[in-house]
Design an enzyme around this catalytic site. Sequence first.
Site, short mmCIF file in Angstrom:
data_model
loop_
_atom_site.label_atom_id
_atom_site.label_comp_id
_atom_site.label_asym_id
_atom_site.label_seq_id
_atom_site.Cartn_x
_atom_site.Cartn_y
_atom_site.Cartn_z
N TYR A 82 32.83 47.48 48.40
CA TYR A 82 33.78 46.68 49.20
C TYR A 82 34.86 47.60 49.78
O TYR A 82 35.23 48.60 49.14
CB TYR A 82 34.49 45.66 48.31
CG TYR A 82 33.78 44.35 48.10
CD1 TYR A 82 33.63 43.84 46.82
CD2 TYR A 82 33.29 43.59 49.18
CE1 TYR A 82 33.02 42.61 46.61
CE2 TYR A 82 32.66 42.37 48.96
CZ TYR A 82 32.54 41.89 47.68
OH TYR A 82 31.93 40.67 47.46
N GLU A 187 30.36 35.61 51.66
CA GLU A 187 30.13 34.22 51.22
C GLU A 187 30.91 33.24 52.11
O GLU A 187 31.60 32.34 51.62
CB GLU A 187 30.56 34.04 49.76
CG GLU A 187 29.68 34.71 48.76
CD GLU A 187 29.91 34.20 47.34
OE1 GLU A 187 31.07 33.89 47.00
OE2 GLU A 187 28.94 34.08 46.56
N GLU A 267 23.99 40.04 45.14
CA GLU A 267 24.86 40.08 43.96
C GLU A 267 24.11 39.47 42.78
O GLU A 267 24.16 38.26 42.55
CB GLU A 267 26.17 39.33 44.20
CG GLU A 267 27.05 39.96 45.26
CD GLU A 267 28.38 39.25 45.41
OE1 GLU A 267 28.81 38.56 44.46
OE2 GLU A 267 28.99 39.36 46.49
#
Length: 636
Positions: A82, A187, A267
């Site tokens: 990230y 998401e 994930e």
Amino acid sequence: MAAAAFLFLFAGSFAFSSHLSGNLVSASRSFSIDYKNNYFLKDGKPFQYISGSIHYSRIPRYYWKDRLVKMYMTGLNAIQVYVPWNFHEATQGVYNFTGDRDLEYFLKLANQTGLLVILRPGPYICAEWEMGGLPAWLLQKPNIILRSADTDYLDAVDNWLAVLLPKIKPWLYTNGGNIITVQVENEYGSYYACDFNYMRHLRTMFRFFLGEDVVLFTTDGNTDKEMTCGTLDGLYATVDFGTDTNISDAFKRQRRFEPQGPLVNSEFYTGWLDHWEDQHAVVDAQKVSRVLGEMLTMGANVNMYMFEGGTNFGYWNGADHDTRFRSVVTSYDYDAPLTEAGDPTDKLLAIRDVIKQFREVPSGPMPPATPKFAYGFVMLKKVGNISSLLDTISPLGPVRSEYPLTFEEMKQYYGYMLYHTTLPQDLSEPTPLISPLNGVHDRAYVSVNGVFRGLLQRDTALVMNVTGQQGDTLDILVENMGRVNFGSKINDYKGLLSNLILGKDTLTDWKIYSLDIDGTISQGWPHSDNQRFLSQQREPSVGPTFYMGTLQPNGLAWDTFLRLNGWTKGQVWINGVNLGRYWPASGPQQTLYIPGPLLSTSLPNNITLLELEGAPEHLRVLFMDRPQLNFTAGKS
Ligand SMILES: CCCC/N=C1\SC[C@@H]2[C@H](O)[C@H](O)[C@@H](O)CN12
């Protein structure tokens, strides 16, 4: 952003995209999707990634290589990373990519270690990170609609991406780097806005700066609604799920949105996050390795979230707000295959045994755990309570306001703020101090005439009783415990968001002190003027009070864990570095990880503690050679 600026940046990024670190790019490098045969192609050959998540923002730069080598030796061929926007642009328009924020150095280390990269630059990332990676200064615009086509939000996003994406472009695999895929947003299907104009704008920006070749993708939770709002043409749709989800059902759902192309679990949860006051979350190692094997057997591409969790240093932890506000703990150990301190676990060895069935695992020993040292007890002494130290930690003095101002209105985004006023009348009987609109965000420590009287807490403690005389001082220290990082409440303003009522009186005429605790400590306080405290009494205080101590050097700078037995809740710094929050009274975390490189081998190591509630009689802290949790914390 002006078109000319875009063109300048674009030309600039193009000039650097033709080679990386001096190597001309060979024409054969490519990474793409083979929709006919349902796999990725790397340089024209079928490729299955076996990846693990690691967050550079949660690991000191010194240890990046150590963690990456352990991931490589496990048999991973990729890592997932990230980029937290607020970690690099904490102040609007001021960018920091140095030291622990040196993203390109991290990418270079991964490249040198033989690891490809799945990059997730957001701009929102969730990740149990403060406000999901979004900078809190976005909240300066009242009513801004985050993660949408809101023009205020998109202007800030465009400025950020115009800085970040040109840095990323040379690292794309086709340009000679190691980034094979790039995720857009995170998401998004879980977010209420479901704003396709926003996602189309991001797709345009990513394509503008990164070109047409790179594989762009999305990741969403495993329901049709999430996949509906989170996916977009031109962005390859992937899913995320853990060990309790039926694999076939999950990939059938992906197939409903991507009938062709590689199966991808972006994930695969190897563990889970902890909130303060909750039970410590664990996921069975055998279950993780079994389900991993089943997915790899299907030819799926899997990223394990997390593989190395690390630490929420400083104020970087996020929070959740489902039934109530719950702050994420300082440790992001995540029960991951590598511990918070980067130590290999049985879970890692079980995963490596599975990977061996699918690809050659590097020969040679797994690097061992880094050495840990139990430095023992250190006695602290009291520096003083916050109200008595305002000249030092709030040198600009208070802002006066009829009614309370938020952190954002005060332009302080993290940590603590002091709200001061006086009692409007005599209160001989216990009188309720109440936040009728649940406006305490997040925890308030209340003192009358410098004497701690109790606390108010978001969602769970909206009233407390106060006594005193007219004119007595009322000091309320408010703690930002981390902004919500998931769901509709991420626009999480902090401080006293609404008026406080005392009895029948609305409290007014506030003096509001922005507290620069981290800046003051980083300049050596309180250790720099410790003459002033030599005669300091040892008696502990209740209420927000600073303590200091010194860990004498012993020639070693090994990892250690700080145990605060008998202390309640607060923040700790060592040699000016903010290690994060502690709350042993609630748990489950009982120790704070201290990376060895933060310690000096030859000079005294300065310890500074802000204890918010109550210190123990002994005023001792303990440096141990292992972490501690209490598994009984939290609701049964
Ligand atoms: C039920 C809520 C699901 C929210 N999603 C989560 S909780 C742990 C992980 C990380 O936050 C990760 O950053 C998210 O993408 C997915 N996820």
